[in-house]
Design a protein around this motif. Structure first.
Motif, PDB file in Angstrom:
ATOM      1  N   LEU A 133       0.665  -1.335   0.143  1.00  0.00           N
ATOM      2  CA  LEU A 133       0.087   0.058   0.027  1.00  0.00           C
ATOM      3  C   LEU A 133       1.217   1.217   0.236  1.00  0.00           C
ATOM      4  CD1 LEU A 133      -2.957  -1.114   2.575  1.00  0.00           C
ATOM      5  CD2 LEU A 133      -3.040  -0.759  -0.400  1.00  0.00           C
ATOM      6  N   GLU A 134       2.003   0.768   0.425  1.00  0.00           N
ATOM      7  CA  GLU A 134       2.770   2.370   0.814  1.00  0.00           C
ATOM      8  C   GLU A 134       3.613   2.524  -0.857  1.00  0.00           C
ATOM      9  OE1 GLU A 134       3.390  -0.442   3.021  1.00  0.00           O
ATOM     10  OE2 GLU A 134       1.458   0.823   4.325  1.00  0.00           O
ATOM     11  N   GLY A 135       3.453   1.799  -1.791  1.00  0.00           N
ATOM     12  CA  GLY A 135       4.346   1.697  -2.962  1.00  0.00           C
ATOM     13  C   GLY A 135       5.568   1.225  -2.932  1.00  0.00           C
ATOM     14  N   LEU A 136       6.022   0.128  -1.983  1.00  0.00           N
ATOM     15  CA  LEU A 136       7.148  -0.618  -2.145  1.00  0.00           C
ATOM     16  C   LEU A 136       6.758  -2.059  -2.896  1.00  0.00           C
ATOM     17  CD1 LEU A 136       7.534  -0.031   1.487  1.00  0.00           C
ATOM     18  CD2 LEU A 136       9.185   0.824   0.020  1.00  0.00           C
ATOM     19  N   ALA A 137       7.972  -2.296  -3.566  1.00  0.00           N
ATOM     20  CA  ALA A 137       7.659  -3.444  -4.314  1.00  0.00           C
ATOM     21  C   ALA A 137       8.257  -4.853  -3.322  1.00  0.00           C
ATOM     22  CB  ALA A 137       8.416  -3.143  -5.624  1.00  0.00           C
ATOM     23  N   VAL A 138       7.509  -5.450  -3.306  1.00  0.00           N
ATOM     24  CA  VAL A 138       8.221  -7.095  -2.510  1.00  0.00           C
ATOM     25  C   VAL A 138       8.066  -8.170  -3.750  1.00  0.00           C
ATOM     26  CG1 VAL A 138       8.122  -5.783  -0.191  1.00  0.00           C
ATOM     27  CG2 VAL A 138       5.937  -6.914  -1.304  1.00  0.00           C
ATOM     28  N   SER A 139       8.689  -9.298  -2.959  1.00  0.00           N
ATOM     29  CA  SER A 139       8.037 -10.023  -3.823  1.00  0.00           C
ATOM     30  C   SER A 139       7.538 -11.185  -3.030  1.00  0.00           C
ATOM     31  CB  SER A 139       9.241 -11.559  -3.747  1.00  0.00           C
ATOM     32  OG  SER A 139       9.251 -12.928  -4.594  1.00  0.00           O
ATOM     33  N   SER A 140       6.125 -12.246  -4.239  1.00  0.00           N
ATOM     34  CA  SER A 140       5.101 -12.373  -3.609  1.00  0.00           C
ATOM     35  C   SER A 140       5.848 -13.557  -3.368  1.00  0.00           C
ATOM     36  CB  SER A 140       4.505 -12.589  -4.994  1.00  0.00           C
ATOM     37  OG  SER A 140       5.024 -13.141  -5.952  1.00  0.00           O
ATOM     38  N   MET A 141       7.303 -14.110  -3.602  1.00  0.00           N
ATOM     39  CA  MET A 141       7.252 -15.768  -2.532  1.00  0.00           C
ATOM     40  C   MET A 141       7.722 -15.109  -1.389  1.00  0.00           C
ATOM     41  SD  MET A 141       6.340 -17.794  -5.256  1.00  0.00           S
ATOM     42  CE  MET A 141       7.069 -19.634  -5.035  1.00  0.00           C
ATOM     43  N   PRO A 142       7.105 -16.316  -0.388  1.00  0.00           N
ATOM     44  CA  PRO A 142       8.182 -15.877   0.819  1.00  0.00           C
ATOM     45  C   PRO A 142       9.516 -16.118   0.791  1.00  0.00           C
ATOM     46  CG  PRO A 142       6.242 -17.807   0.451  1.00  0.00           C
ATOM     47  CD  PRO A 142       6.314 -17.574  -0.450  1.00  0.00           C
ATOM     48  N   ARG A 143      10.380 -15.800   2.191  1.00  0.00           N
ATOM     49  CA  ARG A 143      10.867 -16.178   1.905  1.00  0.00           C
ATOM     50  C   ARG A 143      11.981 -17.569   2.527  1.00  0.00           C
ATOM     51  NH1 ARG A 143      14.614 -11.477   4.494  1.00  0.00           N
ATOM     52  NH2 ARG A 143      16.584 -12.222   2.998  1.00  0.00           N
ATOM     53  N   VAL A 144      13.177 -18.025   2.122  1.00  0.00           N
ATOM     54  CA  VAL A 144      13.124 -19.571   2.208  1.00  0.00           C
ATOM     55  C   VAL A 144      14.246 -19.738   3.255  1.00  0.00           C
ATOM     56  CG1 VAL A 144      14.777 -21.149   0.942  1.00  0.00           C
ATOM     57  CG2 VAL A 144      12.869 -19.378  -0.748  1.00  0.00           C
ATOM     58  N   ARG A 145      14.339 -20.545   3.951  1.00  0.00           N
ATOM     59  CA  ARG A 145      15.691 -21.043   5.204  1.00  0.00           C
ATOM     60  C   ARG A 145      16.331 -22.037   4.555  1.00  0.00           C
ATOM     61  NH1 ARG A 145      15.896 -19.123   9.994  1.00  0.00           N
ATOM     62  NH2 ARG A 145      14.055 -18.219  10.174  1.00  0.00           N
ATOM     63  N   THR A 146      17.643 -21.601   4.755  1.00  0.00           N
ATOM     64  CA  THR A 146      18.719 -22.862   4.492  1.00  0.00           C
ATOM     65  C   THR A 146      18.456 -23.664   5.372  1.00  0.00           C
ATOM     66  OG1 THR A 146      20.456 -20.858   4.626  1.00  0.00           O
ATOM     67  CG2 THR A 146      20.064 -20.555   2.370  1.00  0.00           C
ATOM     68  N   THR A 147      19.458 -24.608   5.251  1.00  0.00           N
ATOM     69  CA  THR A 147      20.012 -25.909   5.893  1.00  0.00           C
ATOM     70  C   THR A 147      20.751 -25.094   7.043  1.00  0.00           C
ATOM     71  OG1 THR A 147      21.782 -26.834   4.780  1.00  0.00           O
ATOM     72  CG2 THR A 147      19.502 -27.899   4.447  1.00  0.00           C
ATOM     73  N   ASP A 148      21.520 -23.628   6.514  1.00  0.00           N
ATOM     74  CA  ASP A 148      22.044 -23.151   7.463  1.00  0.00           C
ATOM     75  C   ASP A 148      21.869 -22.468   8.379  1.00  0.00           C
ATOM     76  OD1 ASP A 148      22.661 -21.702   5.557  1.00  0.00           O
ATOM     77  OD2 ASP A 148      24.526 -21.787   5.549  1.00  0.00           O
ATOM     78  N   GLY A 149      20.015 -21.891   8.308  1.00  0.00           N
ATOM     79  CA  GLY A 149      19.586 -21.337   8.486  1.00  0.00           C
ATOM     80  C   GLY A 149      19.812 -19.833   8.371  1.00  0.00           C
ATOM     81  N   HIS A 150      20.187 -18.997   7.108  1.00  0.00           N
ATOM     82  CA  HIS A 150      19.847 -17.943   6.631  1.00  0.00           C
ATOM     83  C   HIS A 150      18.736 -18.020   5.875  1.00  0.00           C
ATOM     84  CE1 HIS A 150      23.941 -18.174   6.968  1.00  0.00           C
ATOM     85  NE2 HIS A 150      24.046 -17.356   7.223  1.00  0.00           N
ATOM     86  N   LEU A 151      18.264 -17.037   6.087  1.00  0.00           N
ATOM     87  CA  LEU A 151      17.316 -16.447   4.820  1.00  0.00           C
ATOM     88  C   LEU A 151      17.342 -15.651   4.123  1.00  0.00           C
ATOM     89  CD1 LEU A 151      14.582 -14.950   7.681  1.00  0.00           C
ATOM     90  CD2 LEU A 151      13.882 -17.270   6.263  1.00  0.00           C
ATOM     91  N   LEU A 152      16.349 -16.337   2.412  1.00  0.00           N
ATOM     92  CA  LEU A 152      17.149 -16.140   1.804  1.00  0.00           C
ATOM     93  C   LEU A 152      15.684 -15.809   0.668  1.00  0.00           C
ATOM     94  CD1 LEU A 152      20.166 -18.204   0.401  1.00  0.00           C
ATOM     95  CD2 LEU A 152      19.940 -16.246   0.942  1.00  0.00           C
ATOM     96  N   ASP A 153      16.248 -14.615  -0.852  1.00  0.00           N
ATOM     97  CA  ASP A 153      14.650 -14.493  -1.712  1.00  0.00           C
ATOM     98  C   ASP A 153      14.260 -15.822  -1.923  1.00  0.00           C
ATOM     99  OD1 ASP A 153      14.643 -11.482  -0.469  1.00  0.00           O
ATOM    100  OD2 ASP A 153      15.662 -10.709  -2.407  1.00  0.00           O
ATOM    101  N   TRP A 154      13.382 -15.965  -2.910  1.00  0.00           N
ATOM    102  CA  TRP A 154      13.448 -17.428  -3.439  1.00  0.00           C
ATOM    103  C   TRP A 154      13.627 -16.908  -4.674  1.00  0.00           C
ATOM    104  CZ3 TRP A 154      11.153 -22.136  -3.535  1.00  0.00           C
ATOM    105  CH2 TRP A 154      10.750 -22.195  -4.380  1.00  0.00           C
ATOM    106  N   ASP A 155      14.397 -18.916  -5.026  1.00  0.00           N
ATOM    107  CA  ASP A 155      15.268 -18.253  -6.130  1.00  0.00           C
ATOM    108  C   ASP A 155      14.781 -19.933  -7.115  1.00  0.00           C
ATOM    109  OD1 ASP A 155      16.797 -18.587  -8.364  1.00  0.00           O
ATOM    110  OD2 ASP A 155      18.507 -17.087  -7.753  1.00  0.00           O
ATOM    111  N   ARG A 156      14.481 -19.684  -7.660  1.00  0.00           N
ATOM    112  CA  ARG A 156      13.496 -21.166  -8.335  1.00  0.00           C
ATOM    113  C   ARG A 156      14.568 -22.010  -9.459  1.00  0.00           C
ATOM    114  NH1 ARG A 156      10.328 -20.962 -13.557  1.00  0.00           N
ATOM    115  NH2 ARG A 156       8.457 -19.807 -12.802  1.00  0.00           N
TER     116      ARG A 156
END
Length: 82
Positions: free
Chosen positions: A10-33
């Motif tokens: 609503l504020e005009g910010l662009a965000v991915s429609s996909m949730p972030r992905v947690r890696t096996t080492d615990g990091h959160l990353l943007d979805w990347d097919r």
């Protein structure tokens, strides 16, 4: 379906429609097919080494990653409608 789909807040910010992905080492990353497909190839390549079973092909890895993305979109839409 593109893994780069972006929605706008609503504020005009662009965000991915996909949730972030947690890696096996615990990091959160943007979805990347593409990264998901590469990881599938890497993991199933190990099956050849340890279990003498053939790994998957690049096409199979891409198909799996696309299907996972489709299912996440479906689940996300269902959750939005609750």
């Amino acid at each position: 379906m593109s893994s780069r789909i972006v929605q706008q807040t609503l504020e005009g910010l662009a965000v991915s429609s996909m949730p972030r992905v947690r890696t096996t080492d615990g990091h959160l990353l943007d979805w990347d097919r593409e990264a998901i497909a590469k990881q599938l190839l890497k993991e199933t390549k190990l099956s050849e080494q340890f279990y003498k079973e053939p790994g998957i092909t690049e096409e199979e890895a891409e198909d799996i990653a696309k299907e996972v993305e489709r299912r996440i979109h479906t689940l996300t839409k269902r959750l939005e409608n609750l």
